[in-house]
Write an enzyme that holds these catalytic residues in place. Structure first.
Site, PDB file in Angstrom:
ATOM      1  CB  CYS A 113      -0.958  -0.001   1.181  1.00  0.00           C
ATOM      2  SG  CYS A 113      -0.153  -0.124   2.795  1.00  0.00           S
ATOM      3  CG  HIS A 427      -3.965   0.549   4.776  1.00  0.00           C
ATOM      4  ND1 HIS A 427      -3.392  -0.239   3.787  1.00  0.00           N
ATOM      5  CD2 HIS A 427      -5.103   1.054   4.222  1.00  0.00           C
ATOM      6  CE1 HIS A 427      -4.157  -0.218   2.706  1.00  0.00           C
ATOM      7  NE2 HIS A 427      -5.186   0.558   2.944  1.00  0.00           N
TER       8      HIS A 427
END
Length: 479
Positions: A113, A427
């Site tokens: 990510c 994330h």
């Protein structure tokens, strides 16, 4: 039940049934099916005048087999569409992205990510895409190493693929090229690829592109990336102990927003980041001394990148810990007050032109002053599409609007956020402004529309997504 014949124009419809228990409007609907004349346009001649929608059949006096006369024009027959409805998923891939209004998402290949969010932010810079499109995969300069060439080609191909489809893209070739050029992004833990720092990925990718994408005017502008993202800083370095003082020029690709207990807003963090204390050898004392370095912006970029310094090395846990403090940032950023005196002087005319333009939009009176007329009578305010007298690098990025001048005012176009407590975990997500003005949250392969007012809420203060990198686009005026 009565049966009558109805004459309309040259046609005669025999044995038309009339149910006298229902109002005449129902009979008119039957005639509409036969003739195409809507009930409101039908004029049916009966004894005593025209047949009304709510008349009583008993008083109308219709008889079995009677011939009625109808007048009225039919609706134009609606032709069946030549093509049936087309769904987005049925469009050619190159038309899908246009139909949905944004480019594709990127599959997460295993803790990637950080890479996906970096790519989505940089992909939003059209000038960078244009430079990559001109890069020839089959030609490598002798001074460029093979891994840099391969990564540049992979970036070019990935950007092209994102623009051709609305379906999620697997950035496998790009990921492999990134790991080959920078092995740290290939670190494993328990057999799985580790999460990495998005800012490191951003910095390394821009560095590679700066080596591989030369400018059209190499004599003045070393590379396209510097023309787009390069910030020129002028610094005053002085030692209070010895009184020594000197100045230096340097170019960087981002400004740092340092975070402390006193910093509540981006502007405060930028000022804090432009002042630092360093220890170095003093020629006067022949030993180390403390120097104060105070910097200001002396050359503006067309895309201003700002990193929030949220991570620091924590010895106790042996990892990068995160500062969760809330730091607000605006959709519109003015950095005039952190510019050098020379640059501020150069910005005065274009800033006044910008203020006057915005005042006119609001219907306010503008004091008359001598301002150079816009070229070709075009007063349209443009984004920074051309060179600026305030930045010696910007001419390399475009030659179309050579009279566009930067103002020191920037508009937010991308935010890279982090959710979690450590840079090497959690994330990363990209929030990107589209050409239409709408914002899209790119959570890996899932693009989600967002509102502009929600973008500035990513300012921190908890465990939710918070801004780690902000990218602003220069607002310029054609003078």
């Amino acid at each position: 039940m009565l049966k009558v014949s109805v004459k309309w124009q040259k046609e005669v419809f025999p044995d038309v049934e009339i149910n006298t228990s229902l109002p005449p409007y129902v009979f008119k609907c039957q005639l509409f099916d036969l003739t195409g004349v809507p009930p409101e346009r039908q004029k049916i001649m009966v004894k005593g005048g025209l047949l009304k929608d709510d008349a009583d059949w008993k008083t109308v006096g219709i008889k079995q087999g009677q011939k009625l006369m109808m007048m009225g024009t039919a609706d134009e027959i609606v032709k069946a569409p030549e093509k049936g409805p087309v769904f987005v998923e049925d469009l050619p891939e190159e038309e899908q992205a246009i139909a949905v209004g944004h480019s594709a998402g990127l599959f997460n290949l295993g803790n990637t990510c950080y890479m996906n969010s970096t790519v989505q932010c940089l992909h939003s810079v059209p000038e960078l895409k244009s430079a990559l499109l001109q890069y020839l995969p089959s030609v490598r300069r002798s001074d460029l190493d093979q891994s840099s060439h391969t990564l540049t080609v992979a970036t070019r191909d990935l950007f092209c693929e994102l623009d051709k489809t609305a379906k999620p893209v697997a950035p496998l070739q790009f990921w492999m090229s990134l790991r080959k050029k920078y092995p740290q992004f290939g670190q494993l833990h328990n057999g799985a690829f580790m999460q990495q720092d998005a800012e490191e990925c951003w910095t390394q990718l821009l560095y590679t592109l700066s080596q591989s994408l030369p400018s059209s005017d190499a004599s003045e502008n070393p590379d396209t990336v510097r023309a787009l993202f390069g910030i020129e800083l002028v610094s005053r370095i002085h030692c209070q102990e010895s009184g020594e003082e000197n100045s230096e020029l340097e170019s960087v690709y981002s400004l740092k927003c340092h975070i402390s207990q006193e910093v509540n807003h981006l502007h405060e963090g930028l000022k804090y980041g432009l002042k630092s204390e360093l220890e170095k050898a003093s020629p006067l004392f022949g030993r180390s001394a403390i120097y104060i370095k105070e910097s200001c912006v002396n050359g503006l970029p067309r895309y201003l990148t700002i990193q929030f310094v949220r991570f620091f090395w924590k010895r106790e846990s042996n990892q990068k810990a995160k500062i969760l403090r809330k730091v607000d940032y605006p959709l519109e950023l003015d950095i005039y007050d952190i510019c050098s005196a020379d640059l501020q002087k150069k910005l005065e005319a274009p800033r006044q032109f910008l203020r006057d333009k915005e005042s006119k939009k609001l219907g306010l009176k503008v004091a008359e002053k001598i301002i150079p007329a816009p070229k070709d009578d075009d007063e349209k305010m443009t984004d920074a599409e051309g060179s600026s007298n305030t930045n010696r690098w910007s001419s390399a990025a475009s030659s179309n609007d050579e009279d566009a001048q930067l103002t020191g005012v920037y508009d937010l176009v991308a935010v890279l956020t982090h959710k979690g407590r450590s840079a090497d975990s959690g994330h990363y997500v990209a929030w990107v402004k589209q050409e239409s003005g709408k914002w899209i949250e790119y959570d890996d392969d899932n693009p989600i529309p967002q509102r502009a007012e929600d973008i500035v809420k990513l300012s921190g203060g908890g465990d939710w997504h918070m801004a780690y990198i902000c990218m602003y686009k220069a607002r310029a005026v054609g003078m």
